[in-house]
Motif scaffolding. Structure first.
Motif, short mmCIF file in Angstrom:
data_model
loop_
_atom_site.label_atom_id
_atom_site.label_comp_id
_atom_site.label_asym_id
_atom_site.label_seq_id
_atom_site.Cartn_x
_atom_site.Cartn_y
_atom_site.Cartn_z
N ASP A 126 0.86 -1.18 0.00
CA ASP A 126 0.00 0.00 0.00
C ASP A 126 0.90 1.23 0.00
OD1 ASP A 126 1.00 0.04 2.57
OD2 ASP A 126 -0.92 -0.32 3.56
N SER A 145 -0.05 6.82 7.66
CA SER A 145 -0.04 5.75 6.66
C SER A 145 -0.05 4.36 7.30
CB SER A 145 1.13 5.91 5.68
OG SER A 145 2.36 5.78 6.35
N GLU A 188 -3.48 2.65 7.21
CA GLU A 188 -4.11 2.18 5.96
C GLU A 188 -4.44 0.70 6.08
OE1 GLU A 188 -1.46 5.42 3.45
OE2 GLU A 188 -1.00 3.30 3.27
N SER A 198 -8.47 1.02 1.24
CA SER A 198 -7.09 1.47 1.16
C SER A 198 -6.97 2.72 0.29
CB SER A 198 -6.25 0.33 0.56
OG SER A 198 -4.93 0.41 0.98
N THR A 219 -6.02 6.34 1.87
CA THR A 219 -4.77 6.92 1.37
C THR A 219 -5.03 8.31 0.79
OG1 THR A 219 -3.93 4.72 0.89
CG2 THR A 219 -2.77 6.54 -0.13
#
Lengths: 115, 139
Positions: A22, B13, B16, B45, B49
């Motif tokens: 990710d 982050s 996530e 996700s 993000t």
């Protein structure tokens, strides 16, 4: 924290990816990869997806970015050991237009040598 | 069956993966197949993000997530109080990104559109962005 493993095989950089790609993971991977590229002659990159079971669009951006870096050397980017969930994302993004798929790393390296 | 959950977490982050795992495990009540689970993980996700990178420009902030089950439908809302999107239509076009220097692929909204049945994006500059998505789970 998931780690990536790097292996230099001649002018080919093999990147063994962690489980989930990710934005968080991709940012760290970009830094490490670019450091290796700046210190070594890297013409081709093989991304080893064997252990990957999740990837989102951050992974696409990360691969595209590395592709641009080695493009001027006439290099190639390959993806190896891609599983179903990642394959869908790669297909949807159209990334197979610039990146080739191979069954495993050995095949990938052969593919690069015979080119 | 109806069921609902909501949570709030920091715009970091590291969260996530946390957010997508929470949404996916809440959705297991609908007995989704592996592909449907992957779809939910991917869209969460993407939306989270976006909030971190674009909404809060990687600075501090809170992200809100709500999941709802209604019959066989899975609904998810992800909201931030970040900078907002000036032109939502343009933001949802393939390959469009305001942050090419961050190697954003511009594919996020396309994945959300493709993998879910329905998506609604409500955004206002300096107020924030809400992304509402739904998907019927066949299992």
């Amino acid at each position: 924290m998931q780690k990536s493993k790097y292996e230099l095989k001649g002018n080919c950089l093999v990147i063994h990816l962690g489980k989930e790609i990710d934005h968080h993971y991709a940012d760290r991977l970009k830094e490490d990869t670019d450091r290796i590229i700046s210190k070594n002659y890297v013409k081709n990159i093989v991304f080893d997806f064997e252990g990957v079971d999740f990837m989102d669009s951050a992974g696409i951006g990360m691969i595209m970015g590395r592709y641009k870096k080695i493009l001027h050397n006439g290099g190639q980017v390959l993806v190896s050991g891609v599983q179903k969930s990642v394959d869908r994302i790669l297909r949807m993004s159209g990334l197979y237009q610039i990146v080739e798929r191979c069954e495993n790393i050995e095949d990938g390296i052969k593919q690069i040598e015979y080119r | 069956m109806t069921n609902q959950m909501s949570m709030e977490f920091d715009s970091k982050s590291e969260n996530e993966s946390f957010a997508r795992v929470v949404a996916a495990s809440f959705a297991t009540q609908l007995n989704p197949n592996l592909e449907e689970i992957d779809d939910i993980k991917t869209v969460v996700s993407e939306a989270v993000t976006n909030s971190i990178i674009h909404g809060y420009q990687m600075g501090e902030g809170k992200i809100f997530m709500e999941c709802k089950i209604e019959g066989n439908d899975f609904h998810i809302t992800i909201m931030d109080k970040g900078v907002g999107i000036g032109n939502v239509e343009q933001a949802m076009e393939p390959m469009f990104t305001t942050r090419p220097e961050l190697e954003r692929s511009g594919m996020g909204f396309i994945f959300m559109k493709t993998l879910m049945d329905d998506i609604e994006v409500i955004s206002e500059p300096d107020i924030g962005t809400t992304v509402k998505m739904s998907k019927r789970i066949y299992g």
